[in-house]
Design a protein around this motif. Structure first.
Motif, PDB file in Angstrom:
ATOM      1  N   ILE A  65      56.500  17.677  52.637  1.00 16.75           N
ATOM      2  CA  ILE A  65      54.902  17.612  52.649  1.00 16.75           C
ATOM      3  C   ILE A  65      54.470  17.303  51.485  1.00 16.75           C
ATOM      4  CG2 ILE A  65      53.090  19.018  53.059  1.00 16.75           C
ATOM      5  CD1 ILE A  65      54.827  20.655  55.006  1.00 16.75           C
ATOM      6  N   LEU A  66      54.880  17.617  50.391  1.00 15.58           N
ATOM      7  CA  LEU A  66      54.434  17.077  49.071  1.00 15.58           C
ATOM      8  C   LEU A  66      54.527  15.549  48.917  1.00 15.58           C
ATOM      9  CD1 LEU A  66      53.234  17.588  46.155  1.00 15.58           C
ATOM     10  CD2 LEU A  66      55.785  18.050  45.332  1.00 15.58           C
ATOM     11  N   PHE A  67      55.715  15.081  49.168  1.00 15.47           N
ATOM     12  CA  PHE A  67      56.318  13.486  49.305  1.00 15.47           C
ATOM     13  C   PHE A  67      55.174  12.869  50.356  1.00 15.47           C
ATOM     14  CE2 PHE A  67      60.878  14.451  48.300  1.00 15.47           C
ATOM     15  CZ  PHE A  67      60.472  14.904  47.037  1.00 15.47           C
ATOM     16  N   ALA A  68      54.942  13.514  51.287  1.00 15.98           N
ATOM     17  CA  ALA A  68      54.038  12.971  52.372  1.00 15.98           C
ATOM     18  C   ALA A  68      52.578  12.700  51.691  1.00 15.98           C
ATOM     19  CB  ALA A  68      53.732  13.648  53.574  1.00 15.98           C
ATOM     20  N   LEU A  69      52.006  13.613  50.901  1.00 17.36           N
ATOM     21  CA  LEU A  69      50.924  13.686  50.424  1.00 17.36           C
ATOM     22  C   LEU A  69      50.853  12.473  49.303  1.00 17.36           C
ATOM     23  CD1 LEU A  69      50.108  17.438  49.902  1.00 17.36           C
ATOM     24  CD2 LEU A  69      49.085  15.792  51.689  1.00 17.36           C
ATOM     25  N   LEU A  70      51.885  12.397  48.545  1.00 15.22           N
ATOM     26  CA  LEU A  70      51.742  11.387  47.594  1.00 15.22           C
ATOM     27  C   LEU A  70      51.638  10.078  48.189  1.00 15.22           C
ATOM     28  CD1 LEU A  70      52.393  10.123  44.659  1.00 15.22           C
ATOM     29  CD2 LEU A  70      54.880  10.677  45.149  1.00 15.22           C
ATOM     30  N   ALA A  71      52.578   9.769  49.273  1.00 13.48           N
ATOM     31  CA  ALA A  71      52.332   8.519  49.972  1.00 13.48           C
ATOM     32  C   ALA A  71      50.997   8.060  50.677  1.00 13.48           C
ATOM     33  CB  ALA A  71      53.544   8.604  51.121  1.00 13.48           C
ATOM     34  N   PHE A  72      50.414   9.204  51.198  1.00 13.41           N
ATOM     35  CA  PHE A  72      49.023   9.162  51.608  1.00 13.41           C
ATOM     36  C   PHE A  72      48.134   8.570  50.378  1.00 13.41           C
ATOM     37  CE2 PHE A  72      50.313  12.082  55.214  1.00 13.41           C
ATOM     38  CZ  PHE A  72      50.578  10.900  56.278  1.00 13.41           C
ATOM     39  N   TYR A  73      48.115   9.383  49.440  1.00 14.76           N
ATOM     40  CA  TYR A  73      47.624   9.147  48.010  1.00 14.76           C
ATOM     41  C   TYR A  73      47.616   7.615  47.814  1.00 14.76           C
ATOM     42  CZ  TYR A  73      45.027   9.090  43.644  1.00 14.76           C
ATOM     43  OH  TYR A  73      44.463   8.812  42.612  1.00 14.76           O
ATOM     44  N   MET A  74      49.057   7.183  47.588  1.00 19.56           N
ATOM     45  CA  MET A  74      49.054   5.548  47.289  1.00 19.56           C
ATOM     46  C   MET A  74      48.545   4.931  48.342  1.00 19.56           C
ATOM     47  SD  MET A  74      50.480   4.759  44.249  1.00 19.56           S
ATOM     48  CE  MET A  74      51.156   3.219  44.835  1.00 19.56           C
ATOM     49  N   ALA A  75      48.665   5.239  49.444  1.00 17.30           N
ATOM     50  CA  ALA A  75      48.135   4.188  50.574  1.00 17.30           C
ATOM     51  C   ALA A  75      46.657   4.250  50.256  1.00 17.30           C
ATOM     52  CB  ALA A  75      48.501   4.710  51.992  1.00 17.30           C
ATOM     53  N   SER A  76      45.854   5.244  50.056  1.00 17.08           N
ATOM     54  CA  SER A  76      44.359   5.228  49.984  1.00 17.08           C
ATOM     55  C   SER A  76      44.029   4.472  48.714  1.00 17.08           C
ATOM     56  CB  SER A  76      43.806   6.585  49.934  1.00 17.08           C
ATOM     57  OG  SER A  76      44.606   7.416  49.094  1.00 17.08           O
ATOM     58  N   ALA A  77      44.867   4.711  47.691  1.00 20.13           N
ATOM     59  CA  ALA A  77      44.641   4.015  46.247  1.00 20.13           C
ATOM     60  C   ALA A  77      44.735   2.410  46.595  1.00 20.13           C
ATOM     61  CB  ALA A  77      45.723   4.382  45.403  1.00 20.13           C
ATOM     62  N   PHE A  78      45.599   1.902  47.555  1.00 17.12           N
ATOM     63  CA  PHE A  78      46.071   0.584  47.748  1.00 17.12           C
ATOM     64  C   PHE A  78      44.638  -0.056  48.317  1.00 17.12           C
ATOM     65  CE2 PHE A  78      50.309  -1.845  47.791  1.00 17.12           C
ATOM     66  CZ  PHE A  78      50.710  -1.240  46.776  1.00 17.12           C
ATOM     67  N   ILE A  79      44.178   0.634  49.109  1.00 16.85           N
ATOM     68  CA  ILE A  79      42.821   0.031  49.573  1.00 16.85           C
ATOM     69  C   ILE A  79      41.604   0.314  48.972  1.00 16.85           C
ATOM     70  CG2 ILE A  79      44.100  -0.284  51.805  1.00 16.85           C
ATOM     71  CD1 ILE A  79      42.660   2.165  53.015  1.00 16.85           C
ATOM     72  N   GLY A  80      41.854   0.915  48.004  1.00 22.44           N
ATOM     73  CA  GLY A  80      40.472   1.297  47.081  1.00 22.44           C
ATOM     74  C   GLY A  80      39.700   2.657  47.306  1.00 22.44           C
TER      75      GLY A  80
END
Length: 221
Positions: free
Chosen positions: A76-91
């Motif tokens: 779940i922690l890794f999932a949150l990290l992936a979601f954060y990176m995804a949102s950072a990718f699109i600003g």
């Protein structure tokens, strides 16, 4: 492992071009980088560092994956990290590189030290290049840890590194192509969202909130 390769291909077009363009220009000004073989050595050094990091993270994941409850929480922690990176990718959220500003400054000092090294400096610089603090690399290392194997973690990072090579060779051309970077960021975001969803579901399944999902002998979560 295919997810790591795809992340490298798409992420390098949208992220590495912006993140590493200054590094590429810096290296390009060095006398040691006036031929393609030197660049191959630099990329070989960078991928070597990725492989070693994948070995460590994969081994760490192998150790932790034996504990079901811990496995679920980490997923779940890794999932949150992936979601954060995804949102950072699109600003939508700040780039994670802002969190690494102190480490980036130390990395810059390391680069200046190795720039004046021996005739093997392209490879040495590549080794240090692989240590550049980067959110995309951190996400790839999460994928390496998820393999729960030191060997597969190293292979996962090698594939990721190899996938970034073409765009870094073409960084000067791609840096001026805004549209190509935009669609690649969108696709990379989608890959990371799928990656995050899979990890989240794997975590919930490990904690007993949902059932595991399998097709044949392949477990998706």
């Amino acid at each position: 492992m295919f997810a790591s390769f795809l992340l490298g291909v798409l992420g390098s077009l949208g992220h590495c071009v912006g993140m590493c363009s200054a590094v590429v220009i810096l290296f390009d000004r060095q006398p040691a980088f006036q031929n393609k073989f030197a660049w191959l050595l630099a990329h070989a050094g960078r991928i070597t560092t990725y492989a070693l990091l994948g070995l460590v993270f994969g081994g760490f994941g192998q150790t932790l994956w034996g504990f079901d409850k811990l496995q679920g929480s980490l997923s779940i922690l890794f999932a949150l990290l992936a979601f954060y990176m995804a949102s950072a990718f699109i600003g939508l959220t700040p780039s994670p590189e802002l969190l690494f500003s102190f480490l980036t400054q130390r990395w810059g000092r390391m680069i200046r030290t190795f720039r004046s090294a021996s005739r093997f400096s392209p490879y040495l610089l590549g080794l240090v290049w692989g240590l550049l603090p980067c959110g995309l690399i951190l996400t790839a290392l999460v994928a390496a840890m998820s393999t729960a194997s030191a060997f597969h973690g190293a292979i996962s990072m090698i594939l990721f590194g190899m996938a970034t090579v073409p765009s870094l060779f073409a960084v000067k051309w791609l840096a001026t192509r805004t549209h190509s970077r935009t669609w690649s960021r969108g696709l990379a975001t989608l890959v990371m969202m799928i990656f995050g969803f899979q990890f989240a579901m794997r975590g919930f399944a490990s904690l007993g909130f949902v059932g595991h999902f399998m097709i044949g002998e392949m477990m998706f979560w």
